[in-house]
Design an enzyme around this catalytic site. Sequence first.
Site, PDB file in Angstrom:
ATOM      1  N   GLU A 141       0.994  -3.894 -25.099  1.00  0.00           N
ATOM      2  CA  GLU A 141       1.138  -3.839 -23.641  1.00  0.00           C
ATOM      3  C   GLU A 141       2.618  -3.930 -23.321  1.00  0.00           C
ATOM      4  OE1 GLU A 141      -0.746  -3.404 -20.770  1.00  0.00           O
ATOM      5  OE2 GLU A 141       1.176  -3.668 -19.792  1.00  0.00           O
ATOM      6  N   LYS A 173     -10.646  -3.138 -23.508  1.00  0.00           N
ATOM      7  CA  LYS A 173     -10.891  -2.166 -24.588  1.00  0.00           C
ATOM      8  C   LYS A 173     -10.608  -2.802 -25.953  1.00  0.00           C
ATOM      9  CE  LYS A 173     -11.342   1.169 -21.468  1.00  0.00           C
ATOM     10  NZ  LYS A 173     -11.044   0.314 -20.311  1.00  0.00           N
ATOM     11  N   ARG A 233       1.734  -9.087 -18.171  1.00  0.00           N
ATOM     12  CA  ARG A 233       0.360  -8.749 -18.551  1.00  0.00           C
ATOM     13  C   ARG A 233       0.103  -8.959 -20.032  1.00  0.00           C
ATOM     14  NH1 ARG A 233      -2.727  -5.628 -15.026  1.00  0.00           N
ATOM     15  NH2 ARG A 233      -3.572  -4.381 -16.729  1.00  0.00           N
ATOM     16  N   ASP A 238      -5.670   4.014 -22.670  1.00  0.00           N
ATOM     17  CA  ASP A 238      -6.372   3.734 -21.408  1.00  0.00           C
ATOM     18  C   ASP A 238      -5.257   3.696 -20.356  1.00  0.00           C
ATOM     19  OD1 ASP A 238      -8.499   3.069 -19.753  1.00  0.00           O
ATOM     20  OD2 ASP A 238      -8.221   0.916 -20.050  1.00  0.00           O
ATOM     21  N   CYS A 246      -9.322   5.463 -14.947  1.00  0.00           N
ATOM     22  CA  CYS A 246     -10.372   5.080 -13.995  1.00  0.00           C
ATOM     23  C   CYS A 246     -10.109   5.832 -12.695  1.00  0.00           C
ATOM     24  CB  CYS A 246     -10.416   3.563 -13.803  1.00  0.00           C
ATOM     25  SG  CYS A 246      -8.864   2.861 -13.271  1.00  0.00           S
TER      26      CYS A 246
END
Length: 481
Positions: free
Chosen positions: A134, A116, A139, A178, A231
């Site tokens: 993050e 994104k 990550r 997200d 998702c």
Amino acid sequence: MNLPFSFSDDMRSLLGEKEFLELRTALEQEPVASIRLNDAKYVDRESTRTDGLQPIPWCREGFYLEERFTYTFDPLFHAGCYYVQEASSMFLGEVIRQQIHEPVVALDLCAAPGGKTTHLLQTLSADSLVVANEVNQARVRTLADNLLKWGRPNVVVTRNDPADFKDIPGLFDVIVVDAPCSGEGMFRKDKGAVEEWSPENVELCHKRQRRILSDVWQALKPGGLLIYSTCTYNVRENEENVKWMCEEWDARPVEVVVPREWNITGDLTGSDVPVYRFFPSRTRGEGFFMAAVRKEGGLSEEPDRGMPFSGKKGKKKTSKNKTTSPGPVASRSSMEKAGQWCRLSGMDYIPVYTGESFGLFPGRHAELLNYLEDKLHILQRGTPVGEWKGRDWIPSSILPFSILVNTAAFPVYEATYEQALIYLRKEAFPLPGHLPAGYVLVCYRDIPLGFMKNIGNRANNLYPAEFRIRSSYLPEQIRIL
Ligand code: SAM
């Protein structure tokens, strides 16, 4: 695929028997592969490379791949010319295009690995600033690396818990959440997601999403846009969270105009809240959900936070950060080097220093950067340009990834495909004798890959070790851009 019984039950009652069976059939098929081009780097000059690829309707730079690329063996992938991203989630670009028409300060709260964020960077105007955050330590490094390869200077990478953003109220015009979710939409891409699924995990995700949204809501400006996505298919993590925001807070749902032929599905709870659902049985892509809300109130109601960049009263903060200058002489020479090595195209940049390295950061966001340095844990800012070595500035091994790099400032060696792979494995190959000693920019199809240092009888490969291709094997069938 053995779908969890309780998942099938929920889906059946949500979609009805016919649509549930269609979804189940779609879940038996192969996932859809797709890429998004980095239009600031890769212009399809040959115009044959994407000719055979079908465009993704809701994303100008997105293309479906009939067959998955062998990305590891594609020099243009390593050079950040495209991002491998699931097609449905590229809907973000359409929401931004319809809703945002001026430069903004945006936060991508759950940003790794960077799908994104890279999309935001290419959709928002270049005068915007994107903060990519993050919380997960492992990550966040991948996120930072992917953003280095994407090459934009108007980005800051942070590693903070969402709760830390409570401390910076009303800062962002756009926030993308997200959210970590139960991943039902990834079932055919990631078999582990099926095994990990449970009704308890859906509940856990639902609660965590609310906590994350509550933590970050304060950081949105009045009038600002919050884009929420998952998702997953279930309504607990989707519609229920969107409606909850609208009921609990001063949030108003935002409608996005979508052509009927895109087959995007709306709300599944019988209400008329605008939400955008992607089912693999209807749209070509994986399962995805997106909705946007606006914070009520206009920018005029913005509280005076006394921030240095607000242009209002308030004490100017001096930064206690790591970006302080190494001294007037070095800092003057660093900007001289930046002027040679980078194409600044009339834009205003400031130097930012980290240890022995310096980079460029958009001058119009300089005071905002200072403010963020005090509030957040910043890992990366702007575009790396050079390093202080001995008594000289030398170009950073990351500079070739930047869209600012001035290719005319260095002798260029155009590598063959085979040489490009040798280079990306960080192995040595001889440069032609006519090239001068010093830094040589290795390009592949005119796209910079990195530097070699030509020292006459041999050349040192300066490709960043952490980015190198580790595999020495070459598949029989290569599919690349
Ligand atoms: N936006 C990314 C992209 O497009 O590439 C994908 C983000 S992924 C769906 C969700 C992210 O949220 C993960 O990187 C995960 O580490 C992070 N995350 C997990 N728990 C979190 C929490 N409690 N607060 C904030 N982020 C969290």
